[in-house]
Enzyme design. Structure first.
Site, PDB file in Angstrom:
ATOM      1  N   ARG A   1       0.883  -1.185   0.000  1.00  0.00           N
ATOM      2  CA  ARG A   1       0.000   0.000   0.000  1.00  0.00           C
ATOM      3  C   ARG A   1       0.911   1.223   0.000  1.00  0.00           C
ATOM      4  O   ARG A   1       1.743   1.387   0.895  1.00  0.00           O
ATOM      5  CB  ARG A   1      -0.907  -0.002   1.231  1.00  0.00           C
ATOM      6  CG  ARG A   1      -1.666   1.309   1.392  1.00  0.00           C
ATOM      7  CD  ARG A   1      -2.800   1.241   2.382  1.00  0.00           C
ATOM      8  NE  ARG A   1      -3.936   0.521   1.821  1.00  0.00           N
ATOM      9  CZ  ARG A   1      -5.191   0.646   2.234  1.00  0.00           C
ATOM     10  NH1 ARG A   1      -5.490   1.483   3.208  1.00  0.00           N
ATOM     11  NH2 ARG A   1      -6.159  -0.048   1.674  1.00  0.00           N
TER      12      ARG A   1
ATOM     13  N   HIS B   1      -7.104   0.718  -6.793  1.00  0.00           N
ATOM     14  CA  HIS B   1      -7.369  -0.114  -5.613  1.00  0.00           C
ATOM     15  C   HIS B   1      -8.010  -1.419  -6.109  1.00  0.00           C
ATOM     16  O   HIS B   1      -9.193  -1.691  -5.868  1.00  0.00           O
ATOM     17  CB  HIS B   1      -8.289   0.634  -4.644  1.00  0.00           C
ATOM     18  CG  HIS B   1      -8.299   0.086  -3.256  1.00  0.00           C
ATOM     19  ND1 HIS B   1      -7.524  -0.998  -2.868  1.00  0.00           N
ATOM     20  CD2 HIS B   1      -9.004   0.452  -2.140  1.00  0.00           C
ATOM     21  CE1 HIS B   1      -7.752  -1.255  -1.593  1.00  0.00           C
ATOM     22  NE2 HIS B   1      -8.639  -0.397  -1.130  1.00  0.00           N
TER      23      HIS B   1
ATOM     24  N   GLN C   1      -9.924  -3.959  -3.842  1.00  0.00           N
ATOM     25  CA  GLN C   1     -11.260  -3.486  -3.485  1.00  0.00           C
ATOM     26  C   GLN C   1     -12.248  -3.830  -4.600  1.00  0.00           C
ATOM     27  O   GLN C   1     -13.354  -4.316  -4.343  1.00  0.00           O
ATOM     28  CB  GLN C   1     -11.218  -1.958  -3.255  1.00  0.00           C
ATOM     29  CG  GLN C   1     -12.547  -1.376  -2.859  1.00  0.00           C
ATOM     30  CD  GLN C   1     -13.018  -1.894  -1.510  1.00  0.00           C
ATOM     31  OE1 GLN C   1     -12.293  -1.839  -0.533  1.00  0.00           O
ATOM     32  NE2 GLN C   1     -14.234  -2.414  -1.448  1.00  0.00           N
TER      33      GLN C   1
ATOM     34  N   ASP D   1     -17.427   6.826  -2.287  1.00  0.00           N
ATOM     35  CA  ASP D   1     -16.187   6.751  -1.505  1.00  0.00           C
ATOM     36  C   ASP D   1     -15.945   8.144  -0.919  1.00  0.00           C
ATOM     37  O   ASP D   1     -16.607   9.121  -1.306  1.00  0.00           O
ATOM     38  CB  ASP D   1     -15.019   6.307  -2.413  1.00  0.00           C
ATOM     39  CG  ASP D   1     -13.701   6.132  -1.659  1.00  0.00           C
ATOM     40  OD1 ASP D   1     -13.731   6.003  -0.406  1.00  0.00           O
ATOM     41  OD2 ASP D   1     -12.632   6.149  -2.297  1.00  0.00           O
TER      42      ASP D   1
ATOM     43  N   CYS E   1     -16.542   1.495  -0.091  1.00  0.00           N
ATOM     44  CA  CYS E   1     -15.349   0.677   0.209  1.00  0.00           C
ATOM     45  C   CYS E   1     -14.953   0.773   1.675  1.00  0.00           C
ATOM     46  O   CYS E   1     -14.259  -0.106   2.168  1.00  0.00           O
ATOM     47  CB  CYS E   1     -14.203   1.111  -0.693  1.00  0.00           C
ATOM     48  SG  CYS E   1     -13.782   2.853  -0.500  1.00  0.00           S
TER      49      CYS E   1
ATOM     50  N   ARG F   1     -13.721  -8.713   1.129  1.00  0.00           N
ATOM     51  CA  ARG F   1     -12.289  -8.497   0.911  1.00  0.00           C
ATOM     52  C   ARG F   1     -11.535  -9.779   1.268  1.00  0.00           C
ATOM     53  O   ARG F   1     -10.609 -10.188   0.575  1.00  0.00           O
ATOM     54  CB  ARG F   1     -11.777  -7.332   1.795  1.00  0.00           C
ATOM     55  CG  ARG F   1     -12.366  -5.966   1.457  1.00  0.00           C
ATOM     56  CD  ARG F   1     -11.910  -5.468   0.095  1.00  0.00           C
ATOM     57  NE  ARG F   1     -10.476  -5.415  -0.037  1.00  0.00           N
ATOM     58  CZ  ARG F   1      -9.697  -4.407   0.356  1.00  0.00           C
ATOM     59  NH1 ARG F   1     -10.226  -3.345   0.890  1.00  0.00           N
ATOM     60  NH2 ARG F   1      -8.377  -4.439   0.170  1.00  0.00           N
TER      61      ARG F   1
HETATM   62  N1   CP Z   1     -11.385  -0.280   1.815  1.00  0.00           N
HETATM   63  C1   CP Z   1     -10.144  -0.300   2.309  1.00  0.00           C
HETATM   64  O1   CP Z   1      -9.161  -0.527   1.587  1.00  0.00           O
HETATM   65  O2   CP Z   1     -10.087  -0.084   3.630  1.00  0.00           O
HETATM   66  P1   CP Z   1      -8.763   0.131   4.501  1.00  0.00           P
HETATM   67  O3   CP Z   1      -8.192   1.470   4.134  1.00  0.00           O
HETATM   68  O4   CP Z   1      -9.246   0.076   5.922  1.00  0.00           O
HETATM   69  O5   CP Z   1      -7.797  -0.969   4.182  1.00  0.00           O
HETATM   70  N1  NVA Z   2     -10.036   6.636  -1.759  1.00  0.00           N
HETATM   71  C1  NVA Z   2      -9.699   6.207  -0.432  1.00  0.00           C
HETATM   72  C2  NVA Z   2      -9.889   4.752  -0.293  1.00  0.00           C
HETATM   73  C3  NVA Z   2      -9.608   4.180   1.059  1.00  0.00           C
HETATM   74  C4  NVA Z   2      -9.807   2.707   1.126  1.00  0.00           C
HETATM   75  C5  NVA Z   2      -8.268   6.597  -0.121  1.00  0.00           C
HETATM   76  O1  NVA Z   2      -7.402   6.454  -0.993  1.00  0.00           O
HETATM   77  O2  NVA Z   2      -8.004   7.077   0.988  1.00  0.00           O
END
Ligand code: CP
Ligand code: NVA
Length: 301
Positions: free
Chosen positions: A101, A128, A131, A220, A260, A288
């Site tokens: 990440r 992502h 997701q 989102d 998400c 997930r």
């Molecule tokens: N949806 C998602 O990726 O959540 P987190 O940021 O908690 O991993």
């Molecule tokens: N768009 C959000 C998604 C989190 C899972 C972010 O990048 O923070």
């Protein structure tokens, strides 16, 4: 030859379909306690906060018989300037795969180019894909199929939106995305997905128009991780894009609501919608786990 999962585009339609089928099988519990990844070690290298991605991968990896190793960027030598390439080459000697990440998507690509193990995108600023796999699984479960579904995405054309565009293109989902001017999804992602799509992928300004034919309404956050400095301006621009009961009344009567998560209740989604009977956001969060287990099996078993 290693296979990465940096974007939804890395998988064919048939591969996505079999991962979803396998995830449903794993979720049903029919497969008992098989440990297809016994003896393997999978790293989780995170440069941003996470609840769902981290915990679902850690639990899923354990359930598949493998070991999960969580690595916070700040505690690695990479946080002190060791290069991405040297880190990738080193970790490839210990691990069987790594979930990353990060911020810039190019960091993932750079890591992958030096790694001899599969690299899985656990979220970048542009994509992502894990997701999106869980989202497809959730739509399949709740609507009985994907082809021809009308999905409305309301809000920011961000990482989640980009991966949904690719997923919609691959699985023949009609996607209507409503976002304010200047907050559209990535133009390259959009062009490639549209060129390949047999379904309709359209960008609109009016959230009611997008929700109009929707079987699924998705939103989102307005301020993604790393965008905190723009928070006030974003909240002002996105105000008309809130998913509330009034907007939901434009969608089909049996439309479901996805998010998400994490949600900013009272901003992009109201409590009444999030906690309402059409919301399936916690089933989506659960998925997930199942979709990522199926993905790991596909990449590693
Ligand atoms: N949806 C998602 O990726 O959540 P987190 O940021 O908690 O991993
Ligand atoms: N768009 C959000 C998604 C989190 C899972 C972010 O990048 O923070």
């Amino acid at each position: 030859m290693k296979r990465d999962f940096l974007t939804v585009w890395d998988l064919s339609t048939g591969e996505i379909d079999s991962i979803i089928r396998r995830a449903l099988e794993l979720k049903s519990g029919k497969d008992g306690n098989r440990c297809p990844l016994m003896g393997k070690s999978i790293g989780l290298l995170f440069e941003k906060a996470s609840t769902r991605t981290r915990v679902s991968f850690e639990a899923g990896i354990y359930q598949l018989g493998a070991q999960a190793l969580y690595m916070n960027h700040g505690e690695l030598q990479m946080g002190r300037g060791e290069t991405i390439g040297d880190t990738a080459r080193t970790l490839s000697r210990y691990l069987n795969a790594v979930v990353i990440r990060t911020s810039e998507h190019s960091r993932l690509e750079e890591f992958s180019s030096h790694a001899s193990i599969p690299v899985i995108n656990g979220l970048s600023n542009r994509h992502h894909p894990c997701q999106a796999l869980a989202d497809l699984l959730t739509i399949q479960e709740k609507k009985g199929g994907l082809k021809g579904i009308h999905l409305a995405f309301i809000g920011d054309g961000n990482n989640v939106a980009n991966s949904l565009i690719e997923a919609a293109s691959k699985m023949e989902i009609n996607l209507s995305m409503a976002c304010p001017e200047g907050y559209e999804p990535d133009p390259d992602v959009l062009e490639r997905a549209r060129d390949a799509a047999k379904s309709e992928i359209i960008i609109l300004r009016d959230p009611r128009e997008a929700a109009g034919r929707a079987d699924v309404v998705y939103t989102d956050v307005w301020v993604s991780m790393g965008q905190e400095k723009e928070a006030e301006e974003r909240k002002r621009r996105f105000r008309p894009y809130q998913v509330n009961n009034a907007l939901l009344s434009c969608a089909k009567k049996d439309a479901i609501v996805l998010h998400c998560l994490p949600a900013h209740r009272g901003e992009e989604i109201t409590d009444e919608v999030m906690d309402g009977s059409r919301s399936v956001v916690f089933d989506q969060a659960e998925n997930r786990l199942h979709s990522q287990k199926a993905l790991l099996e596909f990449l590693l078993a």
